[in-house]
Design a protein around this motif. Structure first.
Motif, PDB file in Angstrom:
ATOM      1  N   LEU A  85      40.523  38.087  43.364  1.00 57.65           N
ATOM      2  CA  LEU A  85      40.527  36.731  42.597  1.00 57.65           C
ATOM      3  C   LEU A  85      41.971  36.639  41.713  1.00 57.65           C
ATOM      4  O   LEU A  85      42.422  37.738  41.240  1.00 57.65           O
ATOM      5  CB  LEU A  85      39.323  36.615  41.680  1.00 57.65           C
ATOM      6  N   TRP A  87      43.232  34.894  38.370  1.00 56.88           N
ATOM      7  CA  TRP A  87      42.529  33.829  37.247  1.00 56.88           C
ATOM      8  C   TRP A  87      43.623  32.869  36.958  1.00 56.88           C
ATOM      9  O   TRP A  87      44.816  33.334  36.934  1.00 56.88           O
ATOM     10  CB  TRP A  87      42.156  34.644  36.216  1.00 56.88           C
ATOM     11  N   THR A  88      43.383  31.716  36.560  1.00 57.98           N
ATOM     12  CA  THR A  88      44.123  30.814  35.941  1.00 57.98           C
ATOM     13  C   THR A  88      43.435  30.678  34.322  1.00 57.98           C
ATOM     14  O   THR A  88      42.596  29.690  34.171  1.00 57.98           O
ATOM     15  CB  THR A  88      44.006  29.470  36.598  1.00 57.98           C
ATOM     16  N   PRO A  89      44.198  31.222  33.465  1.00 52.48           N
ATOM     17  CA  PRO A  89      43.253  31.552  32.040  1.00 52.48           C
ATOM     18  C   PRO A  89      43.334  30.185  31.247  1.00 52.48           C
ATOM     19  O   PRO A  89      42.417  30.064  30.544  1.00 52.48           O
ATOM     20  CB  PRO A  89      44.086  32.615  31.431  1.00 52.48           C
ATOM     21  N   PHE A 140      36.827  39.668  32.409  1.00 53.78           N
ATOM     22  CA  PHE A 140      37.427  39.158  33.706  1.00 53.78           C
ATOM     23  C   PHE A 140      37.582  40.339  34.974  1.00 53.78           C
ATOM     24  O   PHE A 140      37.332  40.116  35.968  1.00 53.78           O
ATOM     25  CB  PHE A 140      38.702  38.512  33.468  1.00 53.78           C
ATOM     26  N   ALA A 182      32.255  31.818  36.953  1.00 48.89           N
ATOM     27  CA  ALA A 182      33.871  31.363  37.754  1.00 48.89           C
ATOM     28  C   ALA A 182      33.367  30.348  38.590  1.00 48.89           C
ATOM     29  O   ALA A 182      32.744  30.362  39.200  1.00 48.89           O
ATOM     30  CB  ALA A 182      34.229  32.693  38.287  1.00 48.89           C
ATOM     31  N   THR A 238      36.064  40.352  38.645  1.00 48.47           N
ATOM     32  CA  THR A 238      36.866  40.681  39.554  1.00 48.47           C
ATOM     33  C   THR A 238      36.520  41.802  40.558  1.00 48.47           C
ATOM     34  O   THR A 238      36.413  41.698  41.790  1.00 48.47           O
ATOM     35  CB  THR A 238      38.392  40.655  39.360  1.00 48.47           C
TER      36      THR A 238
END
Length: 783
Positions: A596, A598-600, A580, A554, A584
């Motif tokens: 966190l 996430w921006t997938p 994910f 990450a 996290t």
């Protein structure tokens, strides 16, 4: 014989002009005195005096001058230049012989009719010689033929050619040399006529000078001929930018040309008598005019090719120095500014030229003109149109920042590496008195702006970086664009070079200041910190509860310091989402009170793809990987179903499916229905289309930035004004654009903005039916 007959006979012998004759027999002093006495006794002195001038004027007007100009008939093409030379020589010799005849007649007139014996009313004032020469010159000019200069030009061009080879190294005509012919006179070597031509040239000029018509007959032609030779000499310097030519041109003019002219005006001699101050002054004036013409011609030659000079700078620095010297001697600066400005506009400022090329030309022009004019006054005037044009191109900021930090060498990167310009060590007034170059000191120009004088006094060199940044007048625009570019580079590269980015950042901090680039510094620290956190979480002895696959890595960023990410999202496949979630939880156990988000859609995925018995490793985007996973679970999908499954708009999803279509893995069998191609269908086609995908992405659609564009970010900043605008229009009903702008500047000054930006926001609200625009004012819609 009677006295009258004897007097007439004596008169005809002394003055044959009365009989229209141009040859005179010799006479004795006694005969002149006897004629004088007889005419005096008969009271005929005034009559003879008047008749002599009338007859002389008549012969000059109707015989001498017409015969002279008749020699200047147009030459046939087949006639040689040598024949033209002889024709002109004989014409001048004949005219001089007749001129000398009349002068001898006038000397006899002085003996026969002394001025003291002629009544005052009949005298020629101020004297007889002056009146005769004036009428002689006037008659020559009055009957001047249109094409007489052709013969004169051929005469002096041959003479100049012979002079070049007789008194110089003869480089002027080396290209026409032949082994068996004289290059100068174009005769066979055994019959060379150079000396005869030189002698005839000297004698002809002497005759013209003695008659006082050298300048009238040959002045224009000499000037034309020399200007042509100067033009030819200057044209030899074209496209030779690396060498200075001013000194060689001056030497050629002051030696070859001026020596030739001195021989013409000084009757064949190079040494001018010190007592002939008038001639010395005339030669000096001619030299000054020719030098001025040479500077003007050479300066215009450089200006005409100044775009090439700019592109080839600093190799062309000698040409710039020559132009600077020429312009200090002639008044051509205004023309220079206008010409170069239009030249740059024509070559650069049109849609067919890419922005990087315009920027390269702009920087080259800045460097060239900064060397040319240390005050930068001309520089700013010439480059103003380029600056305004670049300001209106949307990609200018990106091109400038890329040039600052690009991998390839560029002028801007070199200027950035030099660091900010430092003033030269200042010297006190007493030190300036000891300057060895004090003789060349020049005062400041009286017509220069105070800002330019201040710039010169600071002893700074022109700062190219500052001038490029001044395109927009704000450092923040470039810093924000650099932040976006840095974010894209950090997100797109699996293994980015932190050391290289830190070097660029330090150089930029020296120019733009640390405060503006603090966010970029945090971004680079995030990269280093992310590597450390990944190494800890994935380590076997990390003590994390969850089992994290080693394939997950990450990039953890501080969102408030990074540019705004695109608002697009995507529903991850269940297997990926589990990975994910585990990462996290591991992060939350390592960093207490932190989590966190996430921006997938951002990042890279390395997948191993097995299809039709072939296995290949590919690096793709997360969206492409998710599509591949869904097709591995189900070989056929409708576009709308897959769109709902991935939470992605169908139009966006279709663009991303195109990648796998190009790889020959997915096919659209009918509209909006995509199926996985198996081995039993189109196996031959699959073998041809299945290609190894390189690690770097090749699809243009997927090369889009993960960050919001600068315009999108700016629009979000300006959306804060909407609440103020609604409140204003609620209270005041309707307002024009300029009034809204003034009130926002007064009450909402936390964000700087222009009236055009405000107009863009208001027009967008009109399209969204949140505002009404009519009669030049904006108002809220009536409910």
């Amino acid at each position: 014989m009677s006295n009258d007959a004897e007097t007439q006979q004596l008169l005809d012998k002394v003055f044959p002009v009365f009989n229209n004759e141009l040859k005179a027999d010799s006479v004795t002093v006694e005969e002149l005195e006897r004629l004088h006495q007889r005419l005096k006794d008969q009271h005929l002195l005034p009559v003879v005096y008047e008749s002599f001038f009338e007859k002389t004027d008549h012969i000059i007007q109707h015989v001498v001058v017409p015969q002279f100009w008749s020699r200047f008939t147009p030459q046939l093409p087949e006639e040689s230049s040598r024949a033209s030379f002889i024709q002109y020589q004989h014409a001048v010799k004949e005219l001089y012989d007749r001129f000398a005849f009349f002068r001898r007649q006038m000397k006899r007139l002085e003996k026969v009719c002394p001025v003291k014996d002629v009544p005052f009313v009949h005298r020629k004032l101020p004297n007889e010689v002056f009146v005769f020469c004036s009428h002689f010159h006037t008659t020559l000019h009055a009957q001047l033929p249109d094409d007489f200069n052709d013969l004169v030009y051929r005469f002096y061009s041959i003479a100049f050619r012979v002079f070049i080879y007789s008194h110089s190294d003869g480089e002027e005509y080396m290209d026409v040399a032949e082994s068996n012919r004289c290059i100068a006179c174009d005769m066979s070597s055994g019959e060379c006529q150079c000396q005869a031509i030189a002698d005839a040239f000297t004698s002809t000029n002497r005759y013209l000078s003695m008659m006082g018509i050298l300048e009238e007959i040959a002045g224009f032609t000499l000037n034309l001929l020399i200007q042509e030779r100067i033009d030819a000499k200057v044209n030899e310097t074209k496209e030779n930018y690396a060498t200075s030519h001013v000194e060689s041109l001056e030497q050629w003019l002051n030696t070859v040309v001026m020596q030739w002219l001195t021989r013409i005006y000084n009757k064949g001699s190079l040494q001018i008598n010190p007592d002939h101050t008038c001639l010395q002054r005339s030669i000096a004036q001619i030299q000054s005019k020719l030098l001025f013409y040479m500077y003007d011609k050479y300066a215009n030659t450089i200006v005409d090719q100044f775009f090439q000079v700019i592109i080839n700078f600093p190799m062309s620095q000698s040409a710039v120095d020559d132009l600077k010297l020429c312009l200090s001697k002639i008044n051509l600066k205004r023309c220079f500014v206008t010409t170069v400005r239009e030249m740059l506009r024509e070559r650069l400022l049109h849609p067919g030229v890419d922005t990087p090329d315009i920027l390269t030309g702009y920087v080259a022009a800045l460097k060239t003109l900064a060397h040319f004019d240390s005050s930068t006054v001309l520089l700013r005037s010439i480059t103003r149109p380029i600056k305004e044009y670049l300001r209106n191109r949307t990609e200018t900021v990106r091109c400038v920042v890329t040039s600052f930090t690009g991998d390839g060498t560029s002028d801007l990167a070199e200027e950035l590496a030099k660091g900010e310009s430092e003033p030269v060590s200042k010297t006190s007034s007493s030190d300036k008195l000891d300057d060895p170059d004090w003789k060349n000191w020049q005062p400041d120009p009286v017509n220069m702006a105070p800002a330019a004088l201040k710039f010169i006094a600071s002893n700074k060199r022109a700062d190219i970086i500052s001038m490029v940044v001044d395109i927009y007048g704000s450092k923040e625009i470039f810093v924000n664009e650099y932040r976006n570019l840095l974010a894209e580079r950090l997100l797109s590269q699996a293994e980015c070079s932190i050391e290289k980015e830190l070097k660029h950042l330090e150089l930029l901090k020296s120019r733009f200041g640390e405060s503006l680039l603090h966010s970029c510094e945090v971004m680079l620290k995030d990269i280093t910190e992310s590597k450390r956190i990944n190494a800890h979480i994935l380590a076997p002895d990390s003590g994390t509860i969850e089992d994290i696959p080693n394939q997950v890595s990450a990039l953890i960023v501080s969102s408030q310091f990074w540019p705004t990410f695109r608002k697009e999202t995507m529903e991850l496949p269940a297997s990926i989402k589990v990975m994910f979630e585990r990462y996290t939880k591991a992060y939350e156990s390592y960093k207490v009170n932190r989590t966190l988000q996430w921006t997938p859609l951002n990042g890279k995925v390395t997948i191993e793809l097995e299809h039709n018995g072939k296995v290949q490793e590919m690096q793709v985007t997360p969206a492409q990987a998710a599509i591949a996973i869904h097709f591995s679970e189900q070989p056929q999908w409708e576009l709308d179903c897959l769109s709902q499954k991935m939470n992605m708009p169908p139009i966006v999803l279709r663009k991303r499916i195109v990648f796998w279509q190009s790889q020959g893995l997915i096919r659209e069998t009918k509209e909006n229905l995509f199926v996985l191609i198996d081995k039993s269908a189109d196996s031959d086609v699959n073998a041809d289309t299945m290609q190894t995908q390189p690690n770097d992405m090749c699809e243009e659609e997927e090369a889009e930035s993960a960050m919001e564009s600068a315009s999108d970010q700016r629009e979000e900043e300006l959306q804060v004004f909407w609440s103020y605008i609604e409140a204003m229009l609620t209270n005041l009903d309707s307002l024009p654009l300029d009034r809204i702008h003034q009130m926002l500047k007064m009450f909402a000054s936390q964000v700087d903005f222009t009236q055009d930006e405000l107009k863009h926001i208001l027009q967008r609200k009109v399209r969204e039916h949140k505002l009404v625009y009519a009669g030049g004012v904006y108002q809220l819609p009536k409910s």
